[in-house]
Design an enzyme around this catalytic site. Structure first.
Site, PDB file in Angstrom:
ATOM      1  N   ASP A  87       0.852  -1.193   0.000  1.00  0.00           N
ATOM      2  CA  ASP A  87       0.000   0.000   0.000  1.00  0.00           C
ATOM      3  C   ASP A  87       0.885   1.239   0.000  1.00  0.00           C
ATOM      4  O   ASP A  87       2.000   1.225   0.534  1.00  0.00           O
ATOM      5  CB  ASP A  87      -0.907   0.007   1.234  1.00  0.00           C
TER       6      ASP A  87
ATOM      7  N   GLU B 120       0.870   5.534   0.749  1.00  0.00           N
ATOM      8  CA  GLU B 120       0.226   6.767   1.181  1.00  0.00           C
ATOM      9  C   GLU B 120       0.829   7.888   0.339  1.00  0.00           C
ATOM     10  O   GLU B 120       2.051   7.945   0.145  1.00  0.00           O
ATOM     11  CB  GLU B 120       0.458   7.033   2.669  1.00  0.00           C
TER      12      GLU B 120
ATOM     13  N   HIS C  71      -4.840   4.475   7.838  1.00  0.00           N
ATOM     14  CA  HIS C  71      -4.236   5.228   6.740  1.00  0.00           C
ATOM     15  C   HIS C  71      -2.723   5.333   6.908  1.00  0.00           C
ATOM     16  O   HIS C  71      -2.108   6.354   6.612  1.00  0.00           O
ATOM     17  CB  HIS C  71      -4.882   6.612   6.586  1.00  0.00           C
TER      18      HIS C  71
ATOM     19  N   ASP D 242      -2.599  -0.685   7.025  1.00  0.00           N
ATOM     20  CA  ASP D 242      -3.653  -0.879   6.035  1.00  0.00           C
ATOM     21  C   ASP D 242      -3.517  -2.199   5.288  1.00  0.00           C
ATOM     22  O   ASP D 242      -4.519  -2.842   4.966  1.00  0.00           O
ATOM     23  CB  ASP D 242      -3.664   0.291   5.045  1.00  0.00           C
TER      24      ASP D 242
END
Length: 506
Positions: free
Chosen positions: A17, A19, A164, A169
């Site tokens: 993932d 950000e 987040h 996540d």
């Protein structure tokens, strides 16, 4: 780049993932702020390895407005982190040659990874296969968790709030997949009872297709006999097949209905024995956006305006009462809800005459498929601003069950220092027809003041025709619907043009 992490088979599933900092200007790139990944054993669903790090963008102007997020990511923390070029070898080692998994990774994270490697002049890692849990669960789980965002799925299963942060996540992502697979496994065990209790209908059993056949459990079976492979032991393969077939996670990740399979071509069908023996899950490339597009086409939409007839479904400036504008959640797809805008009890669609083009079409901006975005910026008259501001207020203030961290983008664009010159973006739709790109909006030209509308056929071969017709200063009559959206941490109202009349001066 050498890959040293794990064994030669690289059979682990890499959940990852990113950000990012949301672009504040049109055409500005996403800035990766954090990368996080876990390697998961596909047989035991056990986390074998984890890695996460903040990332400092090379262009620090991309984080000039970054403040402390609820997630805990701060500008100071990002400034003291490594650049992507300094962690590129590690990222490559984790991802290359493995199955990639994540939520909305096909449309977002995979694209950002390739952009990041291209920016530093290196070849990007390539996946063995890709599992996008957003599109996969939207198909298989039936959108019972509303918009199917990670936060909504976590709330649905009582897993707490989404952090987040990349590592948190991806771990939540794995847990969500486990929960969804377990529910589907239980429903498949007693379908007459549990599927009747659910708002999700079980998928039909697939039928025979070319280049092989699809059997009852949804896994593609090669038409080639298993005996043709000298390295295959039929007896052991049968046992492995029974074990793997009954694993709820593997069943979820490999099941594919006939309608799913027909949506894309499979040039090289995977032999079922190899698939089970090595647990190499087939690539899933179905786009969740295409599914949503199909539903939108089936849903109520304004009729296509005739070229010269009065368009009664589109309201003009004198027909709109700001106090009558409201937003409401309406049934959407398999039990989920979506926002819709109304004027009294009628869907809100607007027409506005003689809008002046401020900025025409620019080929610098393309969509995910590489098609040019056929958008224009027009000056927004005061009366239109009042209506669009009221629409924003109604939509933004509508309470929803699913939490979101999306930044709300006002429909009326007011630049600092140019408050008296508001603008709005009109979205002209484009559609793919094989290798060609067609304009989905009906576009006409009309000589003022008494001319008739003449259809303007636009495709990728003659896009210059539309570009030259929509130069700054051109006047247009626009007939558009107002479509709420929430995508990639951005939310707002899209002005989707159904018909555009370009006014020509004699």
């Amino acid at each position: 780049m050498a890959s040293s992490l794990g064994g030669d088979e690289r059979s682990e599933i890499a959940f990852f993932d990113l950000e990012t900092a949301v672009p504040t200007k049109s055409g500005e790139p996403f800035a990766i702020l954090e990368f996080g990944a876990i390697l998961v054993c596909p047989r035991r669903l056990e986390e074998l390895y984890s890695y996460s790090t903040l990332v400092r963008p090379t262009d620090l102007s991309l984080i000039s407005t970054l403040t402390k997020r609820r997630s805990g990511i701060t500008r100071d923390g990002v400034l003291s982190a490594h650049t992507f070029s300094e962690i590129a070898d590690k990222v490559y080692d984790i991802l290359h040659g493995r199955i990639w998994a994540g939520h909305n990774i096909i449309r977002f994270d995979c694209v950002r990874i390739r952009e990041a490697f291209a920016e530093i002049g290196l070849s990007p890692p390539e996946p063995k296969a890709t599992i996008d849990s957003l599109s996969l669960l939207s198909q298989k789980f039936g959108k019972r968790a509303g918009d199917m965002k990670m936060a909504s799925l976590a709330t649905y299963f009582g897993l707490g709030d989404q952090a987040h942060r990349s590592l948190d996540d991806v771990r939540m992502n794995l847990e969500v997949v486990k929960y969804c697979a377990t529910v589907l496994f239980l429903e498949s065990s007693v379908p007459d009872i549990l599927t009747d209790m659910s708002w999700f209908s079980p998928r039909k059993s697939p039928r025979t297709r070319s280049n092989g056949k699809l059997v009852a459990n949804g896994v593609r079976e090669s038409s080639t006999s298993s005996s043709s492979s000298p390295k295959t032991d039929p007896s052991s393969s049968s046992v492995d097949a029974t074990i793997v077939k009954n694993h709820p996670i593997v069943s979820l990740l490999t099941e594919c209905s006939e309608s799913d399979a027909s949506s894309y071509d499979i040039e090289d069908p995977i032999d079922i024995t190899t698939l089970i023996g090595k647990l190499r899950i087939g690539t899933l490339q179905t786009d969740a956006a295409e599914e949503a597009k199909t539903v939108r086409q089936q849903d109520e939409s304004p009729p296509s305006p005739d070229s010269d007839a009065k368009d009664e479904s589109f309201l003009g400036v004198n027909e709109v009462s700001v106090s009558s504008i409201r937003a409401s959640l309406v049934p959407f797809y398999r039990g989920s809800l979506r926002m819709k805008l109304f004027h009294n009890d009628t869907p809100l669609h607007l027409c506005w005459h003689s809008l002046k083009v401020r900025f025409g079409i620019s080929r610098k901006f393309v969509d995910h498929a590489g098609r040019p975005k056929l958008n224009i910026i027009v000056d927004a008259p005061l009366d239109l601003c009042k209506i669009l501001d009221a629409v924003d207020a109604a939509a933004h203030n509508l309470p929803t069950d699913s939490s979101t961290n999306s930044d709300w983008r006002p429909t009326v664009i007011r630049k600092e220092g140019f408050a008296n010159y508001p603008t709005a973006r009109l979205h002209i739709s484009s559609e793919s027809n094989g290798d060609d790109t067609l304009c989905g909006t009906q576009v006409y030209q009309k000589e003022e003041p008494l001319g008739t509308n003449q259809k303007l056929d636009v495709s990728s071969d003659n896009l210059e025709k539309l570009e030259s017709a929509l130069l700054p200063g051109t006047l247009v009559d626009a007939f558009f619907s107002l479509e709420p959206y929430s995508y990639q941490q951005m939310a707002g109202i899209r002005l989707a043009v159904k018909k555009l009349v370009i006014l020509l001066k004699k």
